[in-house]
Scaffold this motif. Structure first.
Motif, PDB file in Angstrom:
ATOM      1  N   MET A   1       0.837  -1.206   0.000  1.00 31.83           N
ATOM      2  CA  MET A   1       0.000   0.000   0.000  1.00 31.83           C
ATOM      3  C   MET A   1       0.871   1.255   0.000  1.00 31.83           C
ATOM      4  O   MET A   1       1.919   1.285   0.649  1.00 31.83           O
ATOM      5  N   THR A   2       0.444   2.265  -0.747  1.00 29.40           N
ATOM      6  CA  THR A   2       1.146   3.536  -0.724  1.00 29.40           C
ATOM      7  C   THR A   2       0.916   4.232   0.615  1.00 29.40           C
ATOM      8  O   THR A   2      -0.070   3.994   1.305  1.00 29.40           O
ATOM      9  N   ARG A   3       1.823   5.102   0.987  1.00 27.85           N
ATOM     10  CA  ARG A   3       1.718   5.847   2.240  1.00 27.85           C
ATOM     11  C   ARG A   3       1.709   7.341   1.928  1.00 27.85           C
ATOM     12  O   ARG A   3       2.332   7.795   0.967  1.00 27.85           O
ATOM     13  N   LEU A   4       1.018   8.102   2.768  1.00 27.78           N
ATOM     14  CA  LEU A   4       1.000   9.549   2.612  1.00 27.78           C
ATOM     15  C   LEU A   4       2.354  10.105   3.022  1.00 27.78           C
ATOM     16  O   LEU A   4       2.820   9.847   4.135  1.00 27.78           O
ATOM     17  N   PRO A   5       3.024  10.868   2.154  1.00 25.13           N
ATOM     18  CA  PRO A   5       4.327  11.433   2.523  1.00 25.13           C
ATOM     19  C   PRO A   5       4.257  12.267   3.793  1.00 25.13           C
ATOM     20  O   PRO A   5       3.273  12.964   4.053  1.00 25.13           O
ATOM     21  N   GLU A   6       5.306  12.221   4.585  1.00 23.63           N
ATOM     22  CA  GLU A   6       5.346  12.877   5.885  1.00 23.63           C
ATOM     23  C   GLU A   6       5.075  14.371   5.799  1.00 23.63           C
ATOM     24  O   GLU A   6       4.505  14.959   6.736  1.00 23.63           O
ATOM     25  N   ALA A   7       5.453  15.006   4.703  1.00 22.21           N
ATOM     26  CA  ALA A   7       5.270  16.457   4.579  1.00 22.21           C
ATOM     27  C   ALA A   7       3.809  16.865   4.691  1.00 22.21           C
ATOM     28  O   ALA A   7       3.497  17.978   5.113  1.00 22.21           O
ATOM     29  N   PHE A   8       2.889  15.964   4.326  1.00 21.40           N
ATOM     30  CA  PHE A   8       1.457  16.282   4.415  1.00 21.40           C
ATOM     31  C   PHE A   8       0.977  16.360   5.861  1.00 21.40           C
ATOM     32  O   PHE A   8      -0.101  16.893   6.128  1.00 21.40           O
ATOM     33  N   LEU A   9       1.730  15.825   6.782  1.00 19.69           N
ATOM     34  CA  LEU A   9       1.367  15.875   8.185  1.00 19.69           C
ATOM     35  C   LEU A   9       2.091  16.994   8.922  1.00 19.69           C
ATOM     36  O   LEU A   9       1.801  17.263  10.083  1.00 19.69           O
ATOM     37  N   ARG A  10       3.015  17.655   8.246  1.00 26.01           N
ATOM     38  CA  ARG A  10       3.852  18.675   8.895  1.00 26.01           C
ATOM     39  C   ARG A  10       3.512  20.088   8.456  1.00 26.01           C
ATOM     40  O   ARG A  10       3.440  21.003   9.282  1.00 26.01           O
ATOM     41  N   LEU A  11       3.285  20.287   7.167  1.00 26.51           N
ATOM     42  CA  LEU A  11       3.066  21.639   6.636  1.00 26.51           C
ATOM     43  C   LEU A  11       1.576  21.912   6.469  1.00 26.51           C
ATOM     44  O   LEU A  11       0.873  21.129   5.831  1.00 26.51           O
ATOM     45  N   PRO A  12       1.056  23.016   7.016  1.00 27.36           N
ATOM     46  CA  PRO A  12      -0.351  23.361   6.767  1.00 27.36           C
ATOM     47  C   PRO A  12      -0.623  23.446   5.271  1.00 27.36           C
ATOM     48  O   PRO A  12       0.236  23.885   4.484  1.00 27.36           O
ATOM     49  N   LEU A  13      -1.818  23.035   4.865  1.00 24.14           N
ATOM     50  CA  LEU A  13      -2.181  22.964   3.451  1.00 24.14           C
ATOM     51  C   LEU A  13      -3.096  24.126   3.091  1.00 24.14           C
ATOM     52  O   LEU A  13      -4.186  24.263   3.657  1.00 24.14           O
ATOM     53  N   ALA A  14      -2.663  24.955   2.177  1.00 23.63           N
ATOM     54  CA  ALA A  14      -3.439  26.122   1.762  1.00 23.63           C
ATOM     55  C   ALA A  14      -4.584  25.688   0.860  1.00 23.63           C
ATOM     56  O   ALA A  14      -4.368  25.132  -0.223  1.00 23.63           O
ATOM     57  N   HIS A  15      -5.810  25.945   1.303  1.00 26.73           N
ATOM     58  CA  HIS A  15      -7.016  25.502   0.617  1.00 26.73           C
ATOM     59  C   HIS A  15      -7.210  26.252  -0.693  1.00 26.73           C
ATOM     60  O   HIS A  15      -7.304  27.481  -0.710  1.00 26.73           O
ATOM     61  N   ARG A  16      -7.254  25.522  -1.789  1.00 22.43           N
ATOM     62  CA  ARG A  16      -7.324  26.119  -3.127  1.00 22.43           C
ATOM     63  C   ARG A  16      -6.145  27.065  -3.333  1.00 22.43           C
ATOM     64  O   ARG A  16      -6.246  28.091  -3.992  1.00 22.43           O
ATOM     65  N   ALA A  17      -5.020  26.669  -2.769  1.00 23.02           N
ATOM     66  CA  ALA A  17      -3.769  27.433  -2.716  1.00 23.02           C
ATOM     67  C   ALA A  17      -3.939  28.655  -1.809  1.00 23.02           C
ATOM     68  O   ALA A  17      -5.012  28.888  -1.254  1.00 23.02           O
ATOM     69  N   TYR A  18      -2.884  29.429  -1.643  1.00 22.20           N
ATOM     70  CA  TYR A  18      -2.880  30.531  -0.671  1.00 22.20           C
ATOM     71  C   TYR A  18      -3.544  31.745  -1.312  1.00 22.20           C
ATOM     72  O   TYR A  18      -2.908  32.712  -1.682  1.00 22.20           O
ATOM     73  N   HIS A  19      -4.877  31.671  -1.418  1.00 24.26           N
ATOM     74  CA  HIS A  19      -5.605  32.670  -2.193  1.00 24.26           C
ATOM     75  C   HIS A  19      -6.021  33.863  -1.339  1.00 24.26           C
ATOM     76  O   HIS A  19      -6.278  33.739  -0.136  1.00 24.26           O
TER      77      HIS A  19
ATOM     78  N   ASP B   1       0.763   3.744  -7.710  1.00 28.14           N
ATOM     79  CA  ASP B   1       1.839   4.215  -6.838  1.00 28.14           C
ATOM     80  C   ASP B   1       1.609   5.627  -6.306  1.00 28.14           C
ATOM     81  O   ASP B   1       2.398   6.108  -5.488  1.00 28.14           O
ATOM     82  N   VAL B   2       0.556   6.300  -6.761  1.00 26.89           N
ATOM     83  CA  VAL B   2       0.245   7.642  -6.274  1.00 26.89           C
ATOM     84  C   VAL B   2      -0.600   7.523  -5.007  1.00 26.89           C
ATOM     85  O   VAL B   2      -1.671   6.903  -5.044  1.00 26.89           O
ATOM     86  N   PRO B   3      -0.164   8.082  -3.875  1.00 26.40           N
ATOM     87  CA  PRO B   3      -0.965   8.000  -2.652  1.00 26.40           C
ATOM     88  C   PRO B   3      -2.356   8.586  -2.873  1.00 26.40           C
ATOM     89  O   PRO B   3      -2.507   9.634  -3.493  1.00 26.40           O
ATOM     90  N   ARG B   4      -3.369   7.909  -2.358  1.00 25.71           N
ATOM     91  CA  ARG B   4      -4.743   8.367  -2.573  1.00 25.71           C
ATOM     92  C   ARG B   4      -5.534   8.276  -1.268  1.00 25.71           C
ATOM     93  O   ARG B   4      -5.262   7.439  -0.403  1.00 25.71           O
ATOM     94  N   GLY B   5      -6.515   9.153  -1.177  1.00 21.37           N
ATOM     95  CA  GLY B   5      -7.355   9.180   0.007  1.00 21.37           C
ATOM     96  C   GLY B   5      -8.774   9.547  -0.359  1.00 21.37           C
ATOM     97  O   GLY B   5      -9.107   9.755  -1.534  1.00 21.37           O
ATOM     98  N   LEU B   6      -9.608   9.641   0.656  1.00 16.45           N
ATOM     99  CA  LEU B   6     -11.003  10.025   0.477  1.00 16.45           C
ATOM    100  C   LEU B   6     -11.258  11.354   1.170  1.00 16.45           C
ATOM    101  O   LEU B   6     -10.853  11.549   2.316  1.00 16.45           O
ATOM    102  N   THR B   7     -11.910  12.261   0.467  1.00 19.85           N
ATOM    103  CA  THR B   7     -12.428  13.472   1.079  1.00 19.85           C
ATOM    104  C   THR B   7     -13.757  13.093   1.700  1.00 19.85           C
ATOM    105  O   THR B   7     -14.632  12.546   1.020  1.00 19.85           O
ATOM    106  N   THR B   8     -13.923  13.343   2.993  1.00 16.34           N
ATOM    107  CA  THR B   8     -15.066  12.803   3.710  1.00 16.34           C
ATOM    108  C   THR B   8     -15.786  13.891   4.499  1.00 16.34           C
ATOM    109  O   THR B   8     -15.257  14.984   4.713  1.00 16.34           O
ATOM    110  N   SER B   9     -17.000  13.574   4.936  1.00 14.39           N
ATOM    111  CA  SER B   9     -17.886  14.596   5.484  1.00 14.39           C
ATOM    112  C   SER B   9     -18.923  13.950   6.388  1.00 14.39           C
ATOM    113  O   SER B   9     -19.143  12.726   6.347  1.00 14.39           O
TER     114      SER B   9
END
Length: 255
Positions: free
Chosen positions: A1-19, A162-170
């Motif tokens: 199974m692919t794993r989410l790269p560590e950087a996704f857990l460390r750096l805040p993610l700008a929603h729709r980029a830093y708009h 090989d591309v890490p994938r996830g689900l957007t959930t609600s």
């Protein structure tokens, strides 16, 4: 199974980029993407499908809110969209996904949401996933894909395993979603996580207390969340989530 790269857990993610439209940076624009890179943030973007089967970086199905133009993204070719100006964007137009990949070039983590093309979270998928997988060939750097539609991620598992994938959930409140109540009830419990071989979820922040989310987190699944709009909301979300997707303020960087 692919794993989410560590950087996704460390750096805040700008929603729709830093708009920030007051600064000439519309959501999902080149300027917003470059601003996020300059600030050191990770980036979350959205993909829609064009009439000629290309992936472009745009959130809405309709063009009106973000451009003032009429019609839908899918009614226009990639070249036509490249000539449609984004509102408050100093002449910027709708960017193609391949161009955005060239801009980011692995400098920061890139979280790519494929918008549901079925219209009801059903199995009518494939074209956007194929365009996405093709654009990603040879890309180097921390990147992951996700979608609200599990069928989309099942297709990405087939096309780009090989591309890490996830689900957007609600929490899928039927009053907030143009879906059947039974569809909301089904998706709410994230039943497809194992089927699509997901390695993370990005969950609605106000619903982070859901037992299913906690169970996944306890099992070691990374939990991202959306959308955080204040330091206070961030502090609350981080009690249950590993990272945030944010907008409307400058999220603090890790020390």
């Amino acid at each position: 199974m692919t794993r989410l790269p560590e950087a996704f857990l460390r750096l805040p993610l700008a929603h729709r980029a830093y708009h920030d439209k007051t600064q000439g940076r519309p959501e999902n624009s080149r300027a917003a993407i470059r601003a996020a890179i300059d600030a050191g943030y990770g980036i979350e973007i959205d993909l829609q499908l064009t009439a000629d089967g290309q992936a472009v970086v745009f959130h809405d199905y309709e063009l009106k809110r973000l451009t003032g133009a009429t019609g839908t993204v899918r009614q226009h070719s990639a070249q036509e969209l490249a000539e449609i100006a984004l509102s408050n964007g100093d002449g910027e137009t709708v960017p193609g996904f391949a161009e955005v990949l060239e801009i980011v070039a692995g400098q920061v983590p890139l979280l790519v949401e494929l918008k549901d093309q079925d219209g009801a979270m059903g199995p009518d998928t494939g074209a956007l996933e194929a365009a996405t997988a093709k654009a990603l060939e040879g890309y180097e750097g921390p990147l992951a894909v996700m979608s609200f539609n599990p069928h989309s991620m099942a297709e990405m598992a087939r096309l780009a395993p090989d591309v890490p994938r996830g689900l957007t959930t609600s929490g899928y409140d039927p009053e907030d979603w143009p879906l059947k109540a039974e569809t909301c009830a089904y998706l709410r419990e994230i039943p497809d996580f194992d089927r699509v071989a997901a390695c993370f979820i990005s969950h609605e922040a106000k619903d982070l207390s859901r037992p299913r989310v906690g169970a996944l987190h306890d099992a070691g699944v990374p939990v991202l969340c959306w959308t955080i709009r204040s330091p206070e909301a961030e502090a609350e979300a981080r009690k249950r989530a590993d990272n945030i997707t944010f907008e409307s303020y400058a999220a603090p960087m890790p020390s």
